[in-house]
Write an enzyme that holds these catalytic residues in place. Structure first.
Site, mmCIF file in Angstrom:
data_model
loop_
_atom_site.group_PDB
_atom_site.id
_atom_site.type_symbol
_atom_site.label_atom_id
_atom_site.label_comp_id
_atom_site.label_asym_id
_atom_site.label_seq_id
_atom_site.Cartn_x
_atom_site.Cartn_y
_atom_site.Cartn_z
ATOM 1 N N LYS A 201 0.836 -1.284 -0.076
ATOM 2 C CA LYS A 201 -0.039 0.058 -0.030
ATOM 3 C C LYS A 201 0.889 1.372 -0.059
ATOM 4 O O LYS A 201 1.530 1.839 1.126
ATOM 5 C CB LYS A 201 -0.843 -0.255 1.364
ATOM 6 C CG LYS A 201 -1.680 1.421 1.571
ATOM 7 C CD LYS A 201 -2.421 1.890 0.608
ATOM 8 C CE LYS A 201 -3.215 3.164 1.026
ATOM 9 N NZ LYS A 201 -2.212 4.355 1.325
ATOM 10 N N GLY A 253 6.278 5.412 8.708
ATOM 11 C CA GLY A 253 5.323 6.612 8.520
ATOM 12 C C GLY A 253 5.528 7.176 9.720
ATOM 13 O O GLY A 253 6.234 7.076 10.636
ATOM 14 N N SER A 254 4.112 7.866 10.153
ATOM 15 C CA SER A 254 4.415 8.909 11.389
ATOM 16 C C SER A 254 4.101 7.679 12.802
ATOM 17 O O SER A 254 3.540 6.539 12.461
ATOM 18 C CB SER A 254 3.337 9.684 11.380
ATOM 19 O OG SER A 254 1.937 9.039 11.776
ATOM 20 N N THR A 255 4.540 8.366 13.964
ATOM 21 C CA THR A 255 4.292 7.473 15.324
ATOM 22 C C THR A 255 2.704 7.569 15.523
ATOM 23 O O THR A 255 2.546 6.402 15.936
ATOM 24 C CB THR A 255 5.247 8.336 16.252
ATOM 25 O OG1 THR A 255 6.593 8.389 15.809
ATOM 26 C CG2 THR A 255 4.925 7.668 17.543
ATOM 27 N N GLU A 256 2.055 8.583 15.301
ATOM 28 C CA GLU A 256 0.645 8.628 15.413
ATOM 29 C C GLU A 256 0.060 7.149 14.470
ATOM 30 O O GLU A 256 -0.818 6.864 15.423
ATOM 31 C CB GLU A 256 0.104 9.821 15.019
ATOM 32 C CG GLU A 256 -1.389 9.874 15.165
ATOM 33 C CD GLU A 256 -2.126 11.003 14.870
ATOM 34 O OE1 GLU A 256 -3.180 11.376 15.013
ATOM 35 O OE2 GLU A 256 -1.475 12.089 14.360
ATOM 36 N N GLY A 258 1.350 4.752 13.393
ATOM 37 C CA GLY A 258 2.144 3.614 13.911
ATOM 38 C C GLY A 258 1.343 3.056 15.293
ATOM 39 O O GLY A 258 1.054 1.889 15.257
ATOM 40 N N GLU A 275 8.784 1.654 11.480
ATOM 41 C CA GLU A 275 9.967 2.582 11.298
ATOM 42 C C GLU A 275 9.285 3.847 11.477
ATOM 43 O O GLU A 275 8.537 4.207 10.193
ATOM 44 C CB GLU A 275 10.610 2.476 10.037
ATOM 45 C CG GLU A 275 11.961 3.081 9.993
ATOM 46 C CD GLU A 275 11.937 4.389 9.450
ATOM 47 O OE1 GLU A 275 11.904 5.387 10.068
ATOM 48 O OE2 GLU A 275 11.966 4.268 8.253
ATOM 49 N N CYS A 309 13.031 10.968 7.712
ATOM 50 C CA CYS A 309 12.816 10.631 9.134
ATOM 51 C C CYS A 309 13.993 10.785 10.103
ATOM 52 O O CYS A 309 13.936 11.078 11.067
ATOM 53 C CB CYS A 309 12.163 8.915 9.293
ATOM 54 S SG CYS A 309 13.272 7.677 8.405
ATOM 55 N N GLU A 408 8.667 16.536 15.472
ATOM 56 C CA GLU A 408 9.322 16.543 14.221
ATOM 57 C C GLU A 408 8.349 17.628 13.204
ATOM 58 O O GLU A 408 7.220 17.311 13.063
ATOM 59 C CB GLU A 408 8.893 14.961 13.756
ATOM 60 C CG GLU A 408 9.632 14.765 12.550
ATOM 61 C CD GLU A 408 9.385 13.124 12.126
ATOM 62 O OE1 GLU A 408 10.052 12.793 11.598
ATOM 63 O OE2 GLU A 408 8.203 12.581 12.458
#
Length: 505
Positions: A201, A253-256, A258, A275, A309, A408
């Site tokens: 995706k 991608g983003s921590t949110e 994730g 990651e 990142c 970030e």
């Protein structure tokens, strides 16, 4: 699309690609075939340098994801794949790498059109990096296995115990827009080397090279259904993560997002690797080679317009060299040639979207309101009114508590801080939710190793920055993620270990 001569200019290649892209919407790639989304919906992917539509792309929904996962499952369980020799799997990966190399110039321009980064840099970094990744992992199928273990069973039994490594099954691979081609390679290569089938995706902003990669994989000889691509938005990604037919999720991608993936994966306790974000410190000691440090620090924050990142977005320069170093970095920022990445002298392109432009601009405003000073940049470049261009920016007089230091930004913004006490320096460098990477600049080898050991980061570069290689593990501490990509560790992410006991008594 056809392979094009590398002597053609990026603009000439772009003209041909644009004509081809405009003819019909790009379809999903499921079970070795191009198919429309079942809903018939499409969405536009745009050129960040102009804001203009490149083409329409199939908008996958949960029902399309279901078809892709089922196609991957059939391909994974097909004896033709499950019984394929390790060497034959290796040859597929080598052939795919060769095809990427054949079409490298075209792929670089396609990525430039969809992502905005300069085609010359895309060719050097993304495309060459993808070729290297596929060739590296092509060597693993014949070398990745179990071991024989000495055991001490009860009752004096004579036991042979050995382990095997088996593919985990169907892997959902969700990749971001900042490095579309190389992030896809980072995940596809170890997954299929381990024997998995995948559903990729791509980010909705950058779907085009993912679809082309799937076509090349089929041309290389991969069985239909081993590599599938669904293009769409968050609902497609969520459907992949939640699907009971998926055994493993790999996300960059983003921590949110994730964290949301972790919560959504609990239905069948999928394996998950992540990651995520970063806020990497660049630590400069007073004895450092300032010329080399300034050039690399500028590259570390401004490459790919800071949309990386690992971007070295926090500068900790010793007070004795702070002014000189910051001015040298600013000189490199001012020297960057900003513009459309199809122009061969351009080395700094646009941000990915208007949304990202607003985010970066907003953070600069926040930094100024918190007391930082804009030393260079901070706005849209003069004469570039179309597209999403933002100047390389340095914020001086930054302080530890500022949001531009803690959060970030994901753009070309360097927050510069000074220090004088080494213990305080390490505490401040580690005072972050993230722990992806760090840079250290010094000619004192003892200090270099001491600080490297104290910094909480998955990758530490000493007198260099942002070097990656498929042979060495990559990943982060804390909220920068779970697991490691590259090397043997990546193969382990896509496999299960089985222990076999044989009574020889």
């Amino acid at each position: 699309m056809t392979a094009l001569s590398s002597i053609q200019t990026p603009r000439a290649v772009a003209a041909r690609l644009s004509e081809s892209l405009s003819k019909a919407p790009r379809q999903l790639f499921i079970g070795g075939k191009h198919v429309d989304a079942l809903s018939g919906r499409t969405f536009a992917t745009t050129n960040p340098a102009t804001g203009e539509e490149l083409c329409q792309v199939a908008h996958a929904g949960p029902e399309d994801v279901d078809l892709a996962v089922k196609a991957a499952r059939r391909a994974f369980e097909d004896p033709a794949w499950r019984r394929m020799s390790a060497m034959d799997r290796s040859m597929l990966l080598y052939r795919l790498a060769d095809l990427i190399e054949r079409d490298a110039h075209e792929l670089a321009v396609l990525e430039c059109l969809d992502n905005g980064k300069p085609a010359t840099l895309t060719r050097l970094v993304e495309i060459e990096g993808s070729i290297k990744t596929f060739r590296y992992f092509a060597g693993w199928p014949s070398k990745f296995g179990g071991e024989t273990l000495p055991v001490s069973p009860r009752g004096g039994l004579q036991i042979l115990n050995y382990t095997t490594r088996e593919p985990v099954g169907v892997a959902a691979l969700i990749v971001p827009w900042n490095y579309p081609m190389s992030m896809a390679a980072w995940k596809i290569a170890p997954a299929v080397a381990a024997g998995c089938a995948v559903v990729l995706k791509p980010a909705e902003q950058t779907p085009l090279t993912a679809l082309r990669l799937a076509e090349l994989a089929l041309e290389a000889g991969f069985p239909a259904g081993i590599i599938n691509v669904v293009t769409g938005f968050g609902d497609a990604g969520a459907a992949l993560v939640e699907h009971p037919g998926v055994d493993k999720v790999a996300f960059t991608g983003s921590t949110e997002v994730g964290k949301a993936i972790v919560r959504a994966s609990t239905g069948n306790l999928k394996k998950v690797s992540l990651e995520l974000g970063g806020k990497s410190p660049q630590i400069v000691l007073p004895d450092a080679d300032l010329s080399a440090a300034a050039a690399s620090i500028a590259q570390g924050i401004f490459f790919n317009q800071g949309q990386t990142c690992t971007a070295g977005s926090r500068l900790y320069a010793h007070e004795a060299v702070y002014d000189e170093l910051v001015e040298a970095i600013a000189g490199h920022a001012r020297a960057l040639k900003i513009g459309n990445g199809l122009d061969e002298d351009v080395n700094f392109g646009p941000l990915i979207s208007e949304e990202q432009w607003n985010q970066v601009s907003g953070y600069v405003e926040i930094g100024v309101n918190e007391g930082a000073r804009v030393l260079t940049g901070g706005a849209r470049p003069s004469g570039l009114d179309n597209g999403y261009f933002f100047e390389p920016t340095i914020l001086g007089d930054a302080q530890a508590g500022m949001r531009v230091v803690r959060e970030e930004i994901f753009g070309p913004v360097l927050s510069a801080l000074s220090w004088k006490d080494a213990d305080q320096l390490i505490a401040e460098a580690n005072n972050s939710d993230f722990g992806l990477s760090a840079g250290i600049w010094t000619n004192d080898i003892k200090s270099a190793h001491r600080i490297a050991g104290a910094v909480k980061a998955g990758s530490v570069w000493i007198n260099c920055f942002n070097l990656v290689d498929p042979a060495t593990p990559f990943g982060g501490f804390k909220q920068s993620g779970w697991g490691r990509e590259h090397g043997r560790q990546a193969m382990e992410l896509y496999s299960e270990t089985k222990s076999v006991w044989v009574n020889l008594t």
